[in-house]
Motif scaffolding. Structure first.
Motif, short mmCIF file in Angstrom:
data_model
loop_
_atom_site.label_atom_id
_atom_site.label_comp_id
_atom_site.label_asym_id
_atom_site.label_seq_id
_atom_site.Cartn_x
_atom_site.Cartn_y
_atom_site.Cartn_z
N SER A 1 -28.80 92.05 68.96
CA SER A 1 -29.40 93.23 68.33
C SER A 1 -30.59 92.84 67.45
N LEU A 2 -30.47 91.74 66.73
CA LEU A 2 -31.57 91.29 65.87
C LEU A 2 -32.76 90.82 66.70
N LYS A 3 -32.49 90.18 67.82
CA LYS A 3 -33.58 89.78 68.72
C LYS A 3 -34.29 91.02 69.25
N ASP A 4 -33.50 92.00 69.67
CA ASP A 4 -34.09 93.25 70.16
C ASP A 4 -34.89 93.95 69.07
N SER B 1 -38.13 110.96 64.43
CA SER B 1 -36.71 110.93 64.08
C SER B 1 -36.18 109.51 64.31
N VAL B 2 -35.65 108.89 63.26
CA VAL B 2 -35.21 107.49 63.32
C VAL B 2 -33.69 107.44 63.36
N HIS B 3 -33.15 106.59 64.25
CA HIS B 3 -31.71 106.53 64.48
C HIS B 3 -31.22 105.09 64.59
N TYR B 4 -29.90 104.95 64.48
CA TYR B 4 -29.24 103.67 64.72
C TYR B 4 -28.76 103.58 66.16
N ILE B 5 -28.52 102.37 66.58
CA ILE B 5 -27.72 102.10 67.78
C ILE B 5 -26.48 101.35 67.30
N PRO B 6 -25.26 101.92 67.51
CA PRO B 6 -24.87 103.07 68.31
C PRO B 6 -25.44 104.39 67.78
N HIS B 7 -25.56 105.35 68.72
CA HIS B 7 -26.18 106.63 68.40
C HIS B 7 -25.14 107.74 68.53
N LEU B 8 -25.37 108.70 69.41
CA LEU B 8 -24.46 109.84 69.55
C LEU B 8 -23.10 109.45 70.10
N ASP B 9 -23.02 108.26 70.68
CA ASP B 9 -21.75 107.80 71.24
C ASP B 9 -20.87 107.11 70.20
N VAL B 10 -21.21 107.27 68.93
CA VAL B 10 -20.53 106.53 67.88
C VAL B 10 -19.05 106.90 67.74
N PHE B 11 -18.67 108.10 68.20
CA PHE B 11 -17.26 108.48 68.18
C PHE B 11 -16.58 108.25 69.52
N SER B 12 -17.36 108.29 70.60
CA SER B 12 -16.79 108.19 71.94
C SER B 12 -16.73 106.76 72.45
N ASN B 13 -17.79 106.00 72.21
CA ASN B 13 -17.84 104.62 72.67
C ASN B 13 -17.51 103.70 71.50
N ASN B 14 -16.30 103.88 70.99
CA ASN B 14 -15.88 103.20 69.77
C ASN B 14 -14.40 102.81 69.92
N ALA C 1 -27.36 97.29 63.62
CA ALA C 1 -28.48 96.44 63.21
C ALA C 1 -29.78 96.90 63.84
N GLN C 2 -29.69 97.61 64.95
CA GLN C 2 -30.87 98.05 65.68
C GLN C 2 -31.20 99.51 65.37
N LEU C 3 -32.50 99.80 65.31
CA LEU C 3 -32.99 101.16 65.08
C LEU C 3 -33.91 101.58 66.23
N ASP D 1 -35.09 97.82 73.65
CA ASP D 1 -33.88 98.64 73.60
C ASP D 1 -32.64 97.76 73.58
N SER D 2 -31.66 98.17 72.79
CA SER D 2 -30.37 97.47 72.75
C SER D 2 -29.33 98.32 73.46
N GLY D 3 -28.69 97.76 74.45
CA GLY D 3 -27.60 98.46 75.11
C GLY D 3 -27.98 99.36 76.26
N SER D 4 -29.22 99.29 76.71
CA SER D 4 -29.65 100.18 77.79
C SER D 4 -28.87 99.95 79.08
#
Length: 345
Positions: free
Chosen positions: A198-201, A52-65, A40-42, A207-210
């Protein structure tokens, strides 16, 4: 032998790792709750000549899953063990592991050298081919499934030097081959509080998840060389508008990717609300649902305008994009606030 792991065209694409995540987990109904609790967060990275625009989760989408069992294996280790890369890939697939790594995709296609990450999800000994997926197989840059021969993949993999391999797992690993398989028995309960946070952030531009991430999105890495700044949530609109204004003056190079992510984000929000209403019986009003659908269609028009500019380079199109993005930003704020209010009731 032949084996192809489950891999369907993803709900959203935007980035190789995002597309791969949805292409795999989209096959498992028990993963739907996790997908719609997240993304939900970008955030937007600013570089000297592009954003460059990204989602959160980011690069950890396979590892922190919770649905993936993953490992990042260094090229050095595979080389020292004297393992043939094709034999390694095939064995991984036989054991239900997907392979995500950086190769010379340009060389693989008989073109100029171009290093990029791709997903490998199958093999066929009869044709001596691997099943692969990425954005770079055609000039359209659309996410596509394709195949390549064992020999072409071997050369493309071996072409990448250790110092060129900046594959990230999002939890500290840097360089190598990421392998992961699905934990298909895992049960995840939809996390409404995570979505609310996430929507509040998103609305507050924070930042979400820092506090739980093992890496800093604001710090340049081998994967984000030249990073100048990062902004979050609703604030990305202003950064994107600034960027396209600079493109119009000729001071920056045009990339359509930010518009693709904005559109995919709205597609996912529409699908998320449908899931909440139909599967979780959460009372989201018809007006919020319809307004997100209208917003999605408006962003789609902007994205298509970006495609037109990509083709004809008419700066008047960029001016329209910036003007419309400003209005869309305000609409996004309003409907997201209403959605958040209804989630918290």
């Amino acid at each position: 032998m032949k084996k192809i792991l489950p891999y369907k065209y993803p709900e959203i694409t935007s980035w190789t790792w995002t597309a791969g995540n949805f292409a795999i987990l989209g096959n498992y109904s028990n993963a739907t709750a996790w997908l719609y609790s997240n993304f939900a967060q970008l955030f937007c990275e600013r570089y000297d000549k592009w954003v460059s625009v990204h989602y959160i989760p980011h690069l950890d989408v396979f590892s922190n899953n919770p649905f993936f069992q993953s490992s990042l294996l260094s090229r050095e280790l595979i080389s020292e063990l004297n393992i043939d890369i094709i034999s390694f890939v095939k064995k991984c697939i036989e054991l239900n592991y997907y392979i995500y790594c950086k190769v010379d995709e340009g060389g693989m296609r008989g073109k100029n050298r171009f290093l990029h990450e791709l997903m490998v999800f199958g093999y066929d000994d009869a044709s001596e081919t691997l099943q692969i997926a990425d954005f770079t197989f055609s000039n359209s840059q659309k996410y596509m499934f394709s195949s390549t021969t064992y020999e072409k993949f071997r050369k493309a993999y071996e072409s990448v030097m250790l110092e060129e391999d900046d594959m990230q797992d999002g939890i500290g690993g840097d360089g190598g081959i990421l392998i992961f398989k699905v934990n298909d028995e895992y049960e995840y309960e939809f996390n409404q509080q995570l979505l609310i946070t996430s929507l509040k952030d998103y609305l507050n531009g924070t930042d979400s998840g820092s506090n739980y991430r093992t890496y800093d999105l604001n710090k340049a890495s081998s994967f984000s060389k030249g990073l100048r700044d990062v902004c979050y949530g609703i604030n990305i609109y202003k950064e994107i508008m600034r960027y396209y204004k600079e493109v119009a003056t000729g001071s920056n190079k045009f990339y359509i990717q930010p518009l693709h992510v904005l559109y995919d984000h709205k597609v996912l929000m529409v699908d998320r609300i449908k899931y909440l209403r139909e599967q979780k019986n959460i009372d989201i009003s018809k007006s919020v649902t319809e307004d997100f659908l209208k917003l999605m269609k408006k962003v789609e028009i902007i994205r298509n305008m970006g495609v037109k500019y990509w083709i004809n380079k008419d700066t008047k199109i960029l001016e329209k994009i910036v003007k419309n993005l400003d209005a869309i930003m305000e609409e996004d704020k309003k409907v997201t606030k209403r959605f958040l209010f209804e989630l918290q009731k």
